[in-house]
Design a protein around this motif. Structure first.
Motif, PDB file in Angstrom:
ATOM      1  N   LEU A 199       0.805  -1.162  -0.063  1.00 14.46           N
ATOM      2  CA  LEU A 199      -0.184   0.210  -0.026  1.00 14.46           C
ATOM      3  C   LEU A 199       0.783   1.272  -0.083  1.00 14.46           C
ATOM      4  CD1 LEU A 199       0.051   1.105   3.107  1.00 14.46           C
ATOM      5  CD2 LEU A 199      -1.330  -0.804   3.596  1.00 14.46           C
ATOM      6  N   SER A 200       0.089   2.330  -0.265  1.00 18.41           N
ATOM      7  CA  SER A 200       1.087   3.731  -0.311  1.00 18.41           C
ATOM      8  C   SER A 200       0.572   4.573   0.917  1.00 18.41           C
ATOM      9  CB  SER A 200       0.571   4.687  -1.464  1.00 18.41           C
ATOM     10  OG  SER A 200       0.937   3.847  -2.829  1.00 18.41           O
ATOM     11  N   VAL A 201       1.745   4.972   1.444  1.00 18.76           N
ATOM     12  CA  VAL A 201       1.429   6.033   2.717  1.00 18.76           C
ATOM     13  C   VAL A 201       2.146   7.173   2.620  1.00 18.76           C
ATOM     14  CG1 VAL A 201       1.376   3.805   4.206  1.00 18.76           C
ATOM     15  CG2 VAL A 201       3.507   4.707   3.837  1.00 18.76           C
ATOM     16  N   LEU A 236       5.850  11.330   5.033  1.00 19.48           N
ATOM     17  CA  LEU A 236       5.870  12.215   6.257  1.00 19.48           C
ATOM     18  C   LEU A 236       5.173  11.827   7.620  1.00 19.48           C
ATOM     19  CD1 LEU A 236       5.749  15.596   4.424  1.00 19.48           C
ATOM     20  CD2 LEU A 236       7.785  14.532   5.215  1.00 19.48           C
ATOM     21  N   VAL A 237       3.937  11.263   7.397  1.00 17.97           N
ATOM     22  CA  VAL A 237       3.288  10.863   8.565  1.00 17.97           C
ATOM     23  C   VAL A 237       4.035   9.692   9.143  1.00 17.97           C
ATOM     24  CG1 VAL A 237       0.882   9.563   9.033  1.00 17.97           C
ATOM     25  CG2 VAL A 237       1.220  11.467   7.753  1.00 17.97           C
ATOM     26  N   ILE A 238       4.568   8.804   8.347  1.00 12.88           N
ATOM     27  CA  ILE A 238       5.424   7.698   9.098  1.00 12.88           C
ATOM     28  C   ILE A 238       6.534   7.990   9.751  1.00 12.88           C
ATOM     29  CG2 ILE A 238       6.673   5.454   8.517  1.00 12.88           C
ATOM     30  CD1 ILE A 238       3.778   5.307   8.132  1.00 12.88           C
ATOM     31  N   VAL A 239       7.194   9.227   9.157  1.00  9.52           N
ATOM     32  CA  VAL A 239       8.516   9.709   9.781  1.00  9.52           C
ATOM     33  C   VAL A 239       8.085  10.342  11.184  1.00  9.52           C
ATOM     34  CG1 VAL A 239      10.191  11.785   9.747  1.00  9.52           C
ATOM     35  CG2 VAL A 239       9.935   9.756   7.768  1.00  9.52           C
ATOM     36  N   ALA A 240       6.859  10.941  11.250  1.00  8.58           N
ATOM     37  CA  ALA A 240       6.195  11.567  12.278  1.00  8.58           C
ATOM     38  C   ALA A 240       6.135  10.587  13.474  1.00  8.58           C
ATOM     39  CB  ALA A 240       5.157  12.328  11.982  1.00  8.58           C
ATOM     40  N   LEU A 241       5.487   9.437  12.983  1.00 13.52           N
ATOM     41  CA  LEU A 241       5.153   8.360  13.917  1.00 13.52           C
ATOM     42  C   LEU A 241       6.526   8.021  14.739  1.00 13.52           C
ATOM     43  CD1 LEU A 241       2.457   6.398  12.221  1.00 13.52           C
ATOM     44  CD2 LEU A 241       2.062   7.710  14.169  1.00 13.52           C
ATOM     45  N   GLY A 242       7.490   7.542  13.900  1.00 14.45           N
ATOM     46  CA  GLY A 242       8.722   7.446  14.280  1.00 14.45           C
ATOM     47  C   GLY A 242       9.302   8.483  15.315  1.00 14.45           C
ATOM     48  N   ALA A 243       9.104   9.556  14.760  1.00 13.84           N
ATOM     49  CA  ALA A 243       9.576  10.885  15.852  1.00 13.84           C
ATOM     50  C   ALA A 243       8.780  10.733  17.261  1.00 13.84           C
ATOM     51  CB  ALA A 243       9.613  12.167  15.154  1.00 13.84           C
ATOM     52  N   THR A 285       4.654   2.081  18.703  1.00 13.68           N
ATOM     53  CA  THR A 285       5.042   2.183  17.298  1.00 13.68           C
ATOM     54  C   THR A 285       3.930   1.260  16.651  1.00 13.68           C
ATOM     55  OG1 THR A 285       7.270   2.603  17.608  1.00 13.68           O
ATOM     56  CG2 THR A 285       6.659   2.106  15.380  1.00 13.68           C
ATOM     57  N   THR A 286       3.916   0.082  17.035  1.00 12.61           N
ATOM     58  CA  THR A 286       3.169  -0.930  16.374  1.00 12.61           C
ATOM     59  C   THR A 286       1.374  -0.675  16.394  1.00 12.61           C
ATOM     60  OG1 THR A 286       4.458  -2.734  16.761  1.00 12.61           O
ATOM     61  CG2 THR A 286       2.211  -3.440  16.148  1.00 12.61           C
ATOM     62  N   TYR A 324      -3.034   3.598  11.523  1.00  9.84           N
ATOM     63  CA  TYR A 324      -2.937   4.268  10.520  1.00  9.84           C
ATOM     64  C   TYR A 324      -3.296   3.521   9.038  1.00  9.84           C
ATOM     65  CZ  TYR A 324      -0.676   7.123   6.563  1.00  9.84           C
ATOM     66  OH  TYR A 324      -0.442   7.995   5.684  1.00  9.84           O
ATOM     67  N   GLY A 325      -3.476   2.172   9.242  1.00 11.06           N
ATOM     68  CA  GLY A 325      -3.914   1.131   8.339  1.00 11.06           C
ATOM     69  C   GLY A 325      -2.895   0.096   7.993  1.00 11.06           C
ATOM     70  N   ILE A 326      -1.585  -0.012   8.543  1.00  9.87           N
ATOM     71  CA  ILE A 326      -0.777  -1.049   8.347  1.00  9.87           C
ATOM     72  C   ILE A 326      -1.132  -2.245   8.997  1.00  9.87           C
ATOM     73  CG2 ILE A 326       1.822  -1.483   8.513  1.00  9.87           C
ATOM     74  CD1 ILE A 326       1.275   1.032   7.102  1.00  9.87           C
ATOM     75  N   PRO A 327      -0.927  -3.416   7.958  1.00  7.04           N
ATOM     76  CA  PRO A 327      -1.396  -4.505   8.609  1.00  7.04           C
ATOM     77  C   PRO A 327      -0.590  -5.024   9.879  1.00  7.04           C
ATOM     78  CG  PRO A 327      -1.054  -4.536   6.043  1.00  7.04           C
ATOM     79  CD  PRO A 327      -0.689  -3.477   6.493  1.00  7.04           C
ATOM     80  N   PRO A 328      -1.334  -5.699  10.894  1.00  5.90           N
ATOM     81  CA  PRO A 328      -0.610  -5.850  12.053  1.00  5.90           C
ATOM     82  C   PRO A 328       0.555  -6.540  12.080  1.00  5.90           C
ATOM     83  CG  PRO A 328      -3.167  -5.821  12.188  1.00  5.90           C
ATOM     84  CD  PRO A 328      -2.680  -5.602  10.899  1.00  5.90           C
ATOM     85  N   THR A 329       0.637  -7.707  11.219  1.00  9.42           N
ATOM     86  CA  THR A 329       1.732  -8.512  11.107  1.00  9.42           C
ATOM     87  C   THR A 329       3.117  -7.827  10.400  1.00  9.42           C
ATOM     88  OG1 THR A 329       0.310 -10.294  10.596  1.00  9.42           O
ATOM     89  CG2 THR A 329       2.658 -10.742   9.875  1.00  9.42           C
ATOM     90  N   VAL A 330       2.802  -6.847   9.402  1.00  7.90           N
ATOM     91  CA  VAL A 330       3.961  -5.997   8.866  1.00  7.90           C
ATOM     92  C   VAL A 330       4.166  -4.942   9.861  1.00  7.90           C
ATOM     93  CG1 VAL A 330       4.261  -4.222   7.068  1.00  7.90           C
ATOM     94  CG2 VAL A 330       3.087  -6.416   6.597  1.00  7.90           C
TER      95      VAL A 330
END
Length: 304
Positions: A10-12, A15-22, A39-40, A46-52
């Motif tokens: 999927l596409s994300v 900047l949102v992912i970097v912000a989650l990491g921050a 983080t998980t 946000y919509g990322i599959p739980p296993t990933v």
């Protein structure tokens, strides 16, 4: 800025992912936790599959732990014998976790199990932390001294056979205790993508009676190697490690950790613990709602 995640398919917004990491990096710097336990679920929201999400968070925790291990090694804050036993248990635990993941995948219940584990673990730990922080804040407000916890072995640990001397930690206990603790955190790391520090540190302090000066460094030492083993196990079994996702999270967490460490010096410790407890409980509640909420449309068709 859309970024395609090849494993999550999927596409994300990068900047949102970097912000989650921050955000998790800030929490790591402020509260001394790895941040993987937040983080998980945030990625799942946000919509990322739980296993990933779990597999990629484990690889991010690996990178974030390296600098911490080096820093504690320089000041002599790592008990390598205790760490080796914890790592041995953790590696065994990741293997058991891989078997459990295979079973849950076969049953089609992996996502549900991961979410349920987060609700139970975060809910219980958040409640304990909130109660302790509230007692400390109340005592401080009333001008009463806060009773310090005594450093002693729990009876279950003291009665285990085959005692070893862990000189750096100041312990004379059975290696079975850290081995079982390592196995438990290894399973949790494999299933949930957490580093396990928020489980390891309280157990080593209050159940093992370990010297406070080496608890954090030894915990990070175990986390480093167990998350490496977990990442490799995920890559070989579930194939759910998304290196693009992990890299963006790591970029954010490295910078966020510096800001968190700066903020931690300016906020009282009791208020920091209460803030972390509230965050943990809110995440647990949100995960519980996600498990029980029934959408209006159970099935939907949408373009990828």
């Amino acid at each position: 800025m859309d970024v395609y995640l090849p494993i999550a398919n999927l596409s994300v917004n990068g900047l949102v992912i970097v912000a989650l990491g921050a955000l998790t990096g800030i929490l790591s710097g402020m509260f001394g936790v790895g941040g993987g336990f937040l983080t998980t679920p945030l990625m799942i929201f946000y919509g990322i599959p739980p296993t990933v999400a779990a597999a990629s968070a484990a690889s991010q925790v690996t990178g974030a732990s390296v600098s911490g291990v080096f820093a504690h090694t320089r000041r002599g804050g790592v008990d390598y014998l205790m760490g080796a036993v914890l790592v041995a248990g953790g590696v065994i635990g990741t293997g058991l976790g891989a078997l459990l993941l295979g079973l849950f995948n076969a049953l089609g219940q992996t996502d549900t199990v991961i979410s349920l584990l987060y609700v139970i673990l975060l809910g219980s730990i958040g409640w304990v932390m909130a109660r302790e922080a509230w007692q400390s804040l109340r005592a401080k407000r009333l001008g009463q001294p806060v009773a310090a916890r005594k450093r002693r072995h729990h009876p279950l640990v003291a009665n285990l056979p085959m005692r070893w001397r862990f000189y750096k930690s100041g312990l004379y206990i059975s290696p079975l205790a850290p081995l079982i603790l390592g196995m438990t955190t290894g399973i949790l790391t494999m299933l949930m993508g957490i580093g396990g520090g928020f489980v390891l540190v309280p157990v080593m302090l209050y159940i093992f009676g370990m010297s406070a000066g080496v608890v954090v460094g030894t915990s990070l030492f175990q986390i480093l190697f167990v998350t490496i083993a977990s990442t490799m196990m995920h890559a070989l079994t579930t194939r759910a490690v998304d290196i693009v996702l992990s890299a963006m999270l790591l970029v954010g967490s490295v910078s966020g950790a510096q800001l968190g460490a700066y903020l931690a010096q300016r906020v009282p410790a009791e208020k920091l613990r209460m803030a972390l407890a509230v965050i943990v409980l809110l995440v647990a509640v949100r995960m519980a709602i996600g498990l029980t909420y029934r959408p209006d449309e159970i099935y939907s068709v949408a373009p990828l």
